[in-house]
Design an enzyme around this catalytic site. Structure first.
Site, PDB file in Angstrom:
ATOM      1  N   GLY A  62       0.958  -1.008   0.049  1.00  0.00           N
ATOM      2  CA  GLY A  62       0.009  -0.011  -0.006  1.00  0.00           C
ATOM      3  C   GLY A  62       0.798   1.305  -0.098  1.00  0.00           C
ATOM      4  N   CYS A  63       2.220   1.169   0.192  1.00  0.00           N
ATOM      5  CA  CYS A  63       3.076   2.243   0.143  1.00  0.00           C
ATOM      6  C   CYS A  63       3.548   2.445  -1.302  1.00  0.00           C
ATOM      7  CB  CYS A  63       4.143   1.960   0.992  1.00  0.00           C
ATOM      8  SG  CYS A  63       3.802   2.195   2.828  1.00  0.00           S
ATOM      9  N   GLU A  64       3.571   3.628  -1.792  1.00  0.00           N
ATOM     10  CA  GLU A  64       4.023   3.903  -3.271  1.00  0.00           C
ATOM     11  C   GLU A  64       5.427   3.694  -3.105  1.00  0.00           C
ATOM     12  OE1 GLU A  64       3.785   7.906  -5.363  1.00  0.00           O
ATOM     13  OE2 GLU A  64       2.024   7.070  -5.601  1.00  0.00           O
ATOM     14  N   SER A  65       6.240   4.216  -2.170  1.00  0.00           N
ATOM     15  CA  SER A  65       7.483   3.990  -2.262  1.00  0.00           C
ATOM     16  C   SER A  65       7.647   2.932  -1.211  1.00  0.00           C
ATOM     17  CB  SER A  65       8.188   5.238  -1.602  1.00  0.00           C
ATOM     18  OG  SER A  65       7.779   5.655  -0.340  1.00  0.00           O
TER      19      SER A  65
END
Length: 147
Positions: A62-65
């Protein structure tokens, strides 16, 4: 089924006092630019995650990075090590850990990322994708603390 790597126990420690000082600076900052600068500086205060622990299986979904999270329960308190490849995310992780590191299950259950980010003046300042990623991290911490 993949096996999640484990981190050695010595990595799970109390946070340095500079993390808590940094959160106070963010809370007291007068504008978004100052808050942003303090978040970036706060990220530098987080202990570096060894390269050997940057496994895909430890990534927060769920984290873009890229962000990694490990957990260990020690004497009834939850300890986490976490990091990101993005400096701003690393600072936001430090904020979350300041509220959850060395806390009991009930203390972590009482933690609300949205309430704390509102109190710190960060709500509405982060992009939707960044907010989603940080929420995913807070949810992962909550899930670990229920295991």
């Amino acid at each position: 089924m993949s096996v999640r790597p484990t981190a050695e126990s010595s990595l799970f420690t109390e946070l340095p006092s500079s993390i808590f000082d940094g959160v106070t600076l963010i809370e007291n900052a007068q504008n978004w630019q100052e808050k942003y600068r303090q978040i970036m500086l706060l990220g530098k205060q987080l202990p570096e995650l060894p390269q050997s622990l940057k496994h895909e299986s430890a990534q927060v979904k769920g984290c873009e990075s890229q962000a990694w999270l490990y957990h260990q329960l020690i004497d009834g308190k939850h300890y986490f090590i976490a990091s990101s490849d993005a400096r701003i995310v690393k600072g936001l992780i430090a904020i979350i850990l300041s509220y959850t590191q060395a806390k009991t299950t009930s203390e972590i259950a009482d933690f609300s990322i949205s309430d704390e980010f509102q109190r710190l003046g960060l709500s509405g300042q982060l992009s939707p994708s960044r907010t989603n990623g940080i929420t995913a991290l807070a949810n992962a911490i909550a899930a670990f603390s229920q295991e």
